[in-house]
Design an enzyme around this catalytic site. Structure first.
Site, short mmCIF file in Angstrom:
data_model
loop_
_atom_site.label_atom_id
_atom_site.label_comp_id
_atom_site.label_asym_id
_atom_site.label_seq_id
_atom_site.Cartn_x
_atom_site.Cartn_y
_atom_site.Cartn_z
N ARG A 156 -33.90 -7.56 -11.21
CA ARG A 156 -35.06 -7.18 -10.39
C ARG A 156 -36.06 -8.32 -10.25
NH1 ARG A 156 -34.43 -1.90 -13.80
NH2 ARG A 156 -34.31 -3.55 -15.33
N ILE A 157 -36.35 -9.02 -11.36
CA ILE A 157 -37.37 -10.08 -11.31
C ILE A 157 -36.83 -11.27 -10.51
CG2 ILE A 157 -38.75 -11.68 -12.70
CD1 ILE A 157 -38.66 -9.47 -14.93
N ARG A 178 -23.73 -13.02 -13.56
CA ARG A 178 -22.40 -12.52 -13.92
C ARG A 178 -21.82 -11.69 -12.79
NH1 ARG A 178 -23.80 -9.45 -19.24
NH2 ARG A 178 -25.54 -9.19 -17.85
N ILE A 237 -38.94 -18.14 -17.70
CA ILE A 237 -39.79 -16.98 -17.97
C ILE A 237 -38.95 -15.87 -18.61
CG2 ILE A 237 -41.53 -17.40 -16.20
CD1 ILE A 237 -40.05 -15.22 -14.50
N ALA A 238 -37.75 -16.21 -19.08
CA ALA A 238 -36.83 -15.18 -19.57
C ALA A 238 -37.02 -14.95 -21.07
CB ALA A 238 -35.41 -15.58 -19.23
N ARG A 239 -36.39 -15.76 -21.87
CA ARG A 239 -36.51 -15.67 -23.32
C ARG A 239 -36.27 -17.04 -23.92
NH1 ARG A 239 -38.76 -11.59 -23.14
NH2 ARG A 239 -38.28 -9.58 -24.08
N GLU A 268 -40.70 -18.68 -31.01
CA GLU A 268 -42.12 -18.46 -30.70
C GLU A 268 -42.73 -17.45 -31.67
OE1 GLU A 268 -41.30 -17.03 -26.59
OE2 GLU A 268 -42.30 -15.19 -27.20
N HIS A 286 -46.13 -16.80 -23.42
CA HIS A 286 -45.39 -15.56 -23.13
C HIS A 286 -46.29 -14.52 -22.43
CE1 HIS A 286 -41.66 -13.11 -24.54
NE2 HIS A 286 -42.14 -12.61 -23.41
C1 GLV Z 1 -41.52 -9.60 -21.86
O1 GLV Z 1 -41.06 -10.64 -22.19
C2 GLV Z 1 -40.71 -8.46 -21.55
O2 GLV Z 1 -39.51 -8.48 -21.83
O3 GLV Z 1 -41.26 -7.49 -21.02
#
Ligand code: GLV
Length: 328
Positions: A156-157, A178, A237-239, A268, A286
């Protein structure tokens, strides 16, 4: 008697009030950092927990907390949950999808702009009193409008970012995932599926929006960075853990790629010293989903999952709906 729940992180006081209508609430408004053992101790007697991505819920913790029935993550990502272990223990897992999609996509785009156009670096330069004269090449960055955006992870993002890029910034959007999107969704995002190698080699800007799992650990390391253009920007912006931070710092230092914008980090809130030492990286703590209204919506959705599950046996956004079925 009301069931007991633990709210493991600071939340809006109004959300605690809402939870207190249904539960005996134990809260952590001072946001103390707990060890796993602390968490297990505080969860004794609790039927539910409101967690963030920082609390690891795995088989060992579940074995130590046999009364636990639900963990509601106030995050869309849930790599802190061992979902199969939760399912095996009959513990419902929920997250907060959808409510943060557009806010997070906005932030991804903002971080891309900030990084490519060197906004943070130039702001620090100005504040340091170093600006004496306009110069033709001062903080000359990378073009965004009309360039090629590569998106790794097209949920979605990722789709929200693709739409902004294609429709607002005239960008060519390529993606790798994937599962390839259906033709209608691809066309709405004006995005073209390519292999990971083609994505890395062709994009001017790379946006990482894929979930973290052992399989996606170090998806971007030295070998992948070497495939990218020396002028390229990378945005995560993921992990943390999706990027090998040490390899990224080396690539930024050596000019393998031009710049990076990072909202998430391995280990982090500690940030690797090699990244902190560089000027061609924008670092944020984050905050991709951090607008007041979105954080409220996330907290409320997590709280509502606790309320509907513990009072009615239902869930709004379950990650392991098998648990609901087994309790029906
Ligand atoms: C933030 O990193 C989330 O997963 O909502």
């Amino acid at each position: 008697m009301k069931p007991s729940i633990l709210v493991a992180c600071a939340v809006f006081p109004e959300i605690l009030d809402k939870l207190a209508n249904h539960f005996e609430v134990s809260a952590n408004q001072s946001d103390e950092v707990w060890t796993t053992a602390d968490l297990a101790t505080r969860l004794q007697g609790a039927s539910g927990a409101l967690t963030t991505g920082s609390e690891r819920i795995d088989a060992a913790l579940l074995a130590a907390c046999p009364g636990l029935k639900i963990c509601a993550n106030m995050a869309v990502g849930f790599n802190n949950f061992d979902v199969p272990a939760m399912t095996a223990a009959g513990v419902l897992a929920t997250n907060t999808p959808d409510v943060l999609t557009e806010t997070t996509a906005d932030f991804g785009f903002a971080l891309l702009m900030t990084t490519a156009r060197r906004m943070a670096e130039s702001e620090h330069f100005l504040r340091a009193g170093l600006w004496h004269r306009w110069r033709y090449d001062m903080f000359a960055g990378a073009e965004v409008y009309g360039s090629t955006l590569g998106i790794l992870g097209m949920g979605r993002i990722g789709q929200g970012i693709a739409k902004r890029a294609a429709h607002g910034f005239g960008m060519s959007v390529v993606y790798h995932n994937r599962n390839r999107l259906d033709a209608v969704t691809e066309s709405a995002c004006a995005a073209r599926w390519v292999s990971k190698a083609e994505l890395l080699a062709t994009c001017d800007h790379l946006m990482l929006v894929l979930p973290y799992s052992p399989e996606s650990h170090h998806t971007i390391g030295a070998a992948e960075l070497a495939l990218m253009k020396p002028t390229a920007t990378l945005v995560n912006i993921a992990r943390g853990g999706i990027v090998d931070d040490v390899a990224l710092a080396a690539a930024l230092r050596q000019g393998t790629i031009a710049a990076a914008g990072l909202d998430v980090f391995e280990g982090e809130p500690t940030v690797h010293a090699d990244l902190l030492a560089l000027s061609n990286v924008v670092l944020t703590p984050h905050i991709a989903s951090a607008t007041r209204s979105t954080r409220w919506a996330m907290a409320e959705l997590a709280a509502d999952n606790l309320i509907v599950y513990l009072t009615e046996g239902k869930a709004l956004t379950p990650l392991n709906p098998q648990v609901l079925a087994s309790k029906a």
